[in-house]
Write an enzyme that holds these catalytic residues in place. Structure first.
Site: not given
Length: 313
Positions: A277, A275, A228, A169, A172
């Site tokens: 993971g 799913h 997701r 987002r 950095r």
């Protein structure tokens, strides 16, 4: 009045739990183990879906902590408006990094080297030799550079990549280099041979991988989704797969579980894992250590780890 802790494990399965709390076992059964109004610490059942996760929350009037056993918290978000102010929501940072990073590498390597095709060939007793893409010398873009994204890059390091780019987002510096802001995503996409999605599902990232995103990917690039299912526009992905311009490997889908008859099952160039993971042998010791440590902090009035938000703030 008791101070109840709801756990999806039997308390005798977790070492080092503090005394003075009442432990209730609840893993999503229809019947609650006790009055939800007495629950102060709620460890959410793992991989049971949002409906089960949220079901007791409106009645948890004494609630102080919601602890997910997943890195993502989207499945409990619908219930946060039902609980009192001041409830701390904590995720399971530190639990899933190793397993999810392992699967990510497995999906990348299996897709590039053609492992699904080898398996189909073995089933038919066919020797399917030929040149395949290697991971070496490829450029990888990691979209969502938190602890799981960093763990993925750690495991990519020995594969002699040409480049790894990171997006989160906000811009950095990380231990491995610059993390670009999400605003630069469109200019980074055309340079990547492999795009790995590991971002949380939020209002900002829902449908992030749309037709425009996919169109900016390099011809022949591989999209890997371990985030997701809702991060990807399924129809847009299907359209790109059908023309064969890109390939994909997904551990999550939208909808999920993927129903029989859905076109994703037979989309060309797509590898699907169910799913897988997080749920591995590595999950159990890590999640039990997390719960023990968090509950000891909670019992002693210390600051909790992995706090994502506090309701009412």
């Amino acid at each position: 009045m008791t101070v109840d802790v709801w756990l999806p494990f039997r308390s005798d399965e977790i070492e080092g739990l503090p005394e003075g709390l009442t432990y209730r076992y609840w893993d999503g059964d229809q019947e609650f183990p006790a009055d939800p109004a007495d629950c102060a610490f709620y460890a959410v059942p793992y991989m049971k879906g949002s409906e089960i996760a949220v079901r007791p929350m409106a009645a948890m009037t004494s609630l102080r902590v919601v602890q997910t056993l997943s890195a993502g918290v989207d499945h409990v978000q619908p219930g946060l408006g039902l609980v009192p102010e001041g409830v701390r929501l904590c995720n399971a940072r530190g639990v899933h990094e190793a397993s999810t990073a392992e699967l990510t590498l497995a999906l990348i390597l299996a897709s590039l080297r053609g492992i699904p095709d080898f398996v189909r060939g073995q089933d038919r007793e066919e020797w399917r030799s030929g040149f395949r893409p290697a991971l070496a010398d490829k450029s990888v873009l990691i979209v969502g550079y938190g602890s799981v994204g960093a763990a993925i890059e750690d495991r990519l390091a020995p594969f002699e990549l040409a480049r790894v780019a990171r997006v989160a987002r906000r811009e950095r510096e990380s231990a491995r280099g610059l993390v670009h802001p999400l605003s630069r995503l469109s200019e980074l996409l055309p340079e990547a041979d492999v795009v790995v999605l590991v971002t949380p599902l939020t209002e900002e990232t829902k449908g992030l991988v749309n037709a425009d995103f996919l169109a900016r990917m390099k011809d022949g690039a591989l999209l890997v989704n371990v985030a997701r299912g809702g991060v990807v526009d399924t129809k847009a992905l299907l359209a790109e797969l059908e023309i064969g311009r890109i390939t994909a490997a997904v551990d999550v889908t939208d909808p999920e579980p993927l129903p029989a008859g859905h076109p994703l099952w037979h989309a060309p160039g797509l590898l699907i894992s169910p799913h897988a993971g997080g749920p591995t042998s590595a999950f159990w010791p890590r999640v039990k250590r997390l719960l023990s440590a968090q509950l000891n902090r909670f019992a002693q009035g210390e600051r909790l780890e992995n706090v994502v938000l506090t309701t009412g703030e």
